[in-house]
Motif scaffolding. Structure first.
Motif, PDB file in Angstrom:
ATOM      1  N   VAL A 208       0.840  -1.199   0.000  1.00 57.42           N
ATOM      2  CA  VAL A 208       0.000   0.000   0.000  1.00 57.42           C
ATOM      3  C   VAL A 208       0.873   1.246   0.000  1.00 57.42           C
ATOM      4  CG1 VAL A 208      -1.841   1.243   1.194  1.00 57.42           C
ATOM      5  CG2 VAL A 208      -1.756  -1.261   1.311  1.00 57.42           C
ATOM      6  N   MET A 209       0.545   2.184  -0.899  1.00 55.44           N
ATOM      7  CA  MET A 209       1.222   3.471  -0.919  1.00 55.44           C
ATOM      8  C   MET A 209       0.239   4.558  -0.470  1.00 55.44           C
ATOM      9  SD  MET A 209       3.151   5.534  -4.041  1.00 55.44           S
ATOM     10  CE  MET A 209       4.643   4.527  -4.003  1.00 55.44           C
ATOM     11  N   ILE A 210       0.671   5.364   0.494  1.00 61.57           N
ATOM     12  CA  ILE A 210      -0.142   6.457   1.027  1.00 61.57           C
ATOM     13  C   ILE A 210       0.578   7.773   0.745  1.00 61.57           C
ATOM     14  CG2 ILE A 210      -1.158   7.486   3.103  1.00 61.57           C
ATOM     15  CD1 ILE A 210      -1.164   4.658   4.339  1.00 61.57           C
ATOM     16  N   ILE A 211      -0.153   8.747   0.199  1.00 60.33           N
ATOM     17  CA  ILE A 211       0.418  10.065  -0.042  1.00 60.33           C
ATOM     18  C   ILE A 211      -0.094  11.013   1.040  1.00 60.33           C
ATOM     19  CG2 ILE A 211       0.753  11.946  -1.676  1.00 60.33           C
ATOM     20  CD1 ILE A 211       1.813   9.248  -2.642  1.00 60.33           C
ATOM     21  N   GLY A 212       0.827  11.600   1.796  1.00 59.45           N
ATOM     22  CA  GLY A 212       0.460  12.552   2.842  1.00 59.45           C
ATOM     23  C   GLY A 212       0.556  11.948   4.232  1.00 59.45           C
ATOM     24  N   ALA A 213       1.309  12.612   5.115  1.00 70.13           N
ATOM     25  CA  ALA A 213       1.471  12.147   6.499  1.00 70.13           C
ATOM     26  C   ALA A 213       0.474  12.883   7.394  1.00 70.13           C
ATOM     27  CB  ALA A 213       2.903  12.376   6.973  1.00 70.13           C
ATOM     28  N   SER A 214      -0.804  12.580   7.187  1.00 69.24           N
ATOM     29  CA  SER A 214      -1.871  13.194   7.977  1.00 69.24           C
ATOM     30  C   SER A 214      -2.215  12.299   9.164  1.00 69.24           C
ATOM     31  CB  SER A 214      -3.113  13.397   7.110  1.00 69.24           C
ATOM     32  OG  SER A 214      -3.608  12.133   6.685  1.00 69.24           O
TER      33      SER A 214
ATOM     34  N   SER B  80      -4.518   8.600  -1.591  1.00 71.04           N
ATOM     35  CA  SER B  80      -4.013   9.955  -1.430  1.00 71.04           C
ATOM     36  C   SER B  80      -4.761  10.636  -0.293  1.00 71.04           C
ATOM     37  CB  SER B  80      -4.179  10.750  -2.725  1.00 71.04           C
ATOM     38  OG  SER B  80      -3.610  12.035  -2.587  1.00 71.04           O
ATOM     39  N   LEU B  81      -4.010  11.031   0.744  1.00 66.63           N
ATOM     40  CA  LEU B  81      -4.606  11.618   1.944  1.00 66.63           C
ATOM     41  C   LEU B  81      -4.026  13.005   2.224  1.00 66.63           C
ATOM     42  CD1 LEU B  81      -4.641   8.444   4.213  1.00 66.63           C
ATOM     43  CD2 LEU B  81      -6.601   9.543   3.167  1.00 66.63           C
TER      44      LEU B  81
ATOM     45  N   GLU C  24      -8.333  18.408  -4.745  1.00 68.60           N
ATOM     46  CA  GLU C  24      -7.877  18.407  -6.133  1.00 68.60           C
ATOM     47  C   GLU C  24      -6.627  17.535  -6.306  1.00 68.60           C
ATOM     48  OE1 GLU C  24     -10.242  22.124  -5.409  1.00 68.60           O
ATOM     49  OE2 GLU C  24      -8.643  21.058  -4.360  1.00 68.60           O
ATOM     50  N   GLU C  25      -5.689  17.664  -5.368  1.00 68.36           N
ATOM     51  CA  GLU C  25      -4.485  16.822  -5.430  1.00 68.36           C
ATOM     52  C   GLU C  25      -4.836  15.345  -5.306  1.00 68.36           C
ATOM     53  OE1 GLU C  25      -1.097  17.588  -3.018  1.00 68.36           O
ATOM     54  OE2 GLU C  25      -1.044  19.736  -3.471  1.00 68.36           O
TER      55      GLU C  25
ATOM     56  N   THR D 141      -9.873  10.216  -1.196  1.00 71.69           N
ATOM     57  CA  THR D 141     -10.565  10.924  -0.115  1.00 71.69           C
ATOM     58  C   THR D 141     -10.886  12.339  -0.590  1.00 71.69           C
ATOM     59  OG1 THR D 141      -8.441  11.575   0.852  1.00 71.69           O
ATOM     60  CG2 THR D 141      -9.477   9.607   1.739  1.00 71.69           C
ATOM     61  N   VAL D 142     -12.167  12.681  -0.524  1.00 73.16           N
ATOM     62  CA  VAL D 142     -12.642  13.973  -1.006  1.00 73.16           C
ATOM     63  C   VAL D 142     -13.649  14.522  -0.001  1.00 73.16           C
ATOM     64  CG1 VAL D 142     -13.777  15.214  -2.897  1.00 73.16           C
ATOM     65  CG2 VAL D 142     -12.365  13.223  -3.405  1.00 73.16           C
TER      66      VAL D 142
END
Length: 449
Positions: free
Chosen positions: A229-235, A298-299, A304-305, A324-325
């Motif tokens: 799993v690839m996650i974008i953003g360290a939220s 993508s988080l 838009e990103e 996630t929107v």
């Protein structure tokens, strides 16, 4: 019912819209006059400019006659303090948004008891759980769980060029399941045995988790769990999700452009691979192995990103892409453009608070356990407790006169999940799953015509 909402940001506005739509008398408190003016105009509700931890502002908002006080500002500490004061000043029930991981461990129960909180909500945790559930069945678009996972409702697309009735399908597949809703061209159909499934439909079916695995295989839908799993953003949502995935044996790679956040995540999640880089850099994602990923999420804080990155992942043949929107209009646009698994943190919290408010609002003491708004809010899936004085107790379902567009989708009796037929009946302490379109249901008795 009189409800006060403290904080009118993204979550607060979504909660406000949901509760106003439900017909409640809602007052909002926020420090920003422009936010109050916008909210008051858009939702025709009363607004108070002030500090929700100030007794004067709470009194002005009508705290003495408040049935439910909800604090969803950006500060956990402020939310807890304002709920504590609201309770002391007369609010009957209080709910605080508590997000930080350090507050959502063993100390949460202690804090709720000491502050007399009726509920705490964590949008990031709820989103992570939703994402985790979807990743367990990558072929499903969405998954809703009932009765401690004894029964699930999954949304799947019909992509093959087929056309058959539900009765024909039941004869073809020797499993206990029920197709409880069909989404076609943006409309909802509560089906019966004569209803026809066609290519392009999205169907929602209920069954046990074990049976759902078999059903998805029959429909030719992937059932293998996403391993890489690839996650974008360290939220915060990324943190909760990565922790769940790592504990389940997944390989997790997180890409974040902020070096300080990367360092913190590396310390908190030592088993994850944390990359300091821009998620919008396509060369970086390729170098970090997006082609070998089973799932991509993508988080970032930008809708838009998240949408653009999801399309890039799809173009690289990642088999499960979840977007996630927060903004409903962008969610609809993304879905129309081909992104099918979309998670909205605002919607998750709105559903939880709608369910809670309905239970409080019902003088009969509704036992709504869960509530999900499905198909863009055109239908609802609800879980009820069956009480000993329920008027339909022990009567065969075929003898009950139900409202139009109401379907009994499942019965959970003890540890057993039952896909109901006309000969089944409700017994005391059962949990019952109801699907309803165009009807607001507060109590199980609302199913009757």
């Amino acid at each position: 019912m009189n409800i006060i909402i403290a904080g009118c940001g993204n979550i607060g506005t979504s909660v406000l819209e949901s509760l106003v739509t439900e017909g409640h008398n809602v007052t909002v408190i926020d420090k920003d006059p422009k936010i109050i003016e916008t909210a008051s105009t858009a939702f025709d509700t009363m607004g108070v400019v002030g500090n929700a931890a100030d007794s004067d502002a709470l009194q002005e908002a009508g705290i003495g006659t408040c049935d439910l006080f909800v604090s969803v500002t950006g500060s956990d500490e402020f939310n807890m303090l304002s709920c504590y004061l609201a309770k002391r000043l007369g609010a009957a029930h209080t709910i605080a948004r508590i997000r930080a991981p350090e507050y959502n461990d063993h100390s949460l129960t202690f804090m709720r008891n000491e502050l007399e909180l009726d509920m705490s909500i964590n949008p990031e945790m709820q989103s992570a759980m939703e994402l985790f559930n979807i990743l367990k069945l990558p072929g499903a678009l969405n998954i809703e769980t009932f009765a401690n996972r004894r029964m699930e409702m999954v949304e799947i697309p019909i992509k093959d060029d087929i056309q058959f009735t539900l009765t024909e399908l039941r004869k073809k597949i020797n499993q206990d399941f029920l197709i409880c809703a069909i989404e076609r061209d943006g409309n909802v159909i509560i089906p019966d045995g004569r209803s026809v499934i066609r290519k392009g439909d999205r169907i929602r079916l209920t069954a046990s988790p074990f049976t759902i695995q078999k059903l998805l295989k029959h429909f030719g839908i992937e059932t293998k769990q996403a391993k890489n799993v690839m996650i974008i953003g360290a939220s915060q949502t990324s943190y909760y999700l990565a922790k769940m995935l790592l504990n389940s044996g997944h390989n997790v790679k997180i890409v974040e452009r902020d070096a300080e956040k990367c360092l913190k995540f590396s310390e908190q999640l030592p088993k994850a691979v944390v990359i300091n880089g821009d998620g919008l850099d396509q060369d970086l994602l390729t170098e970090e192995g997006i082609l070998s990923m089973d799932s991509f999420i993508s988080l970032t804080s930008s809708d838009e990103e998240n949408i653009l990155l999801s399309f890039f992942a799809l173009s690289n043949c990642v088999r499960k892409v979840i977007t996630t929107v927060s903004r409903p209009e962008l969610a609809s646009m993304a879905e129309n453009l081909g992104l099918d698994s979309i998670v909205s943190p605002k919607k998750l919290i709105s559903d939880i608070l709608t369910r809670y408010a309905r239970a409080l609002d019902n003088s009969k003491g509704s036992n709504v356990e869960k509530l999900y708004k499905i198909i863009d809010g055109k239908a609802e899936a609800l879980e009820f407790n069956v009480k000993k004085d329920f008027e339909g107790l022990n009567l065969p379902i075929k003898e009950l006169k139900l409202k139009k567009n109401v379907l009994i989708a499942g019965i959970i009796r003890g540890r057993q999940g039952i896909i109901p037929t006309g000969d089944d009946c409700f017994k005391a302490n059962d949990k019952v799953i109801i699907i309803a379109a165009g009807i607001k249901m507060n109590d199980l008795s609302d199913i009757f015509a």
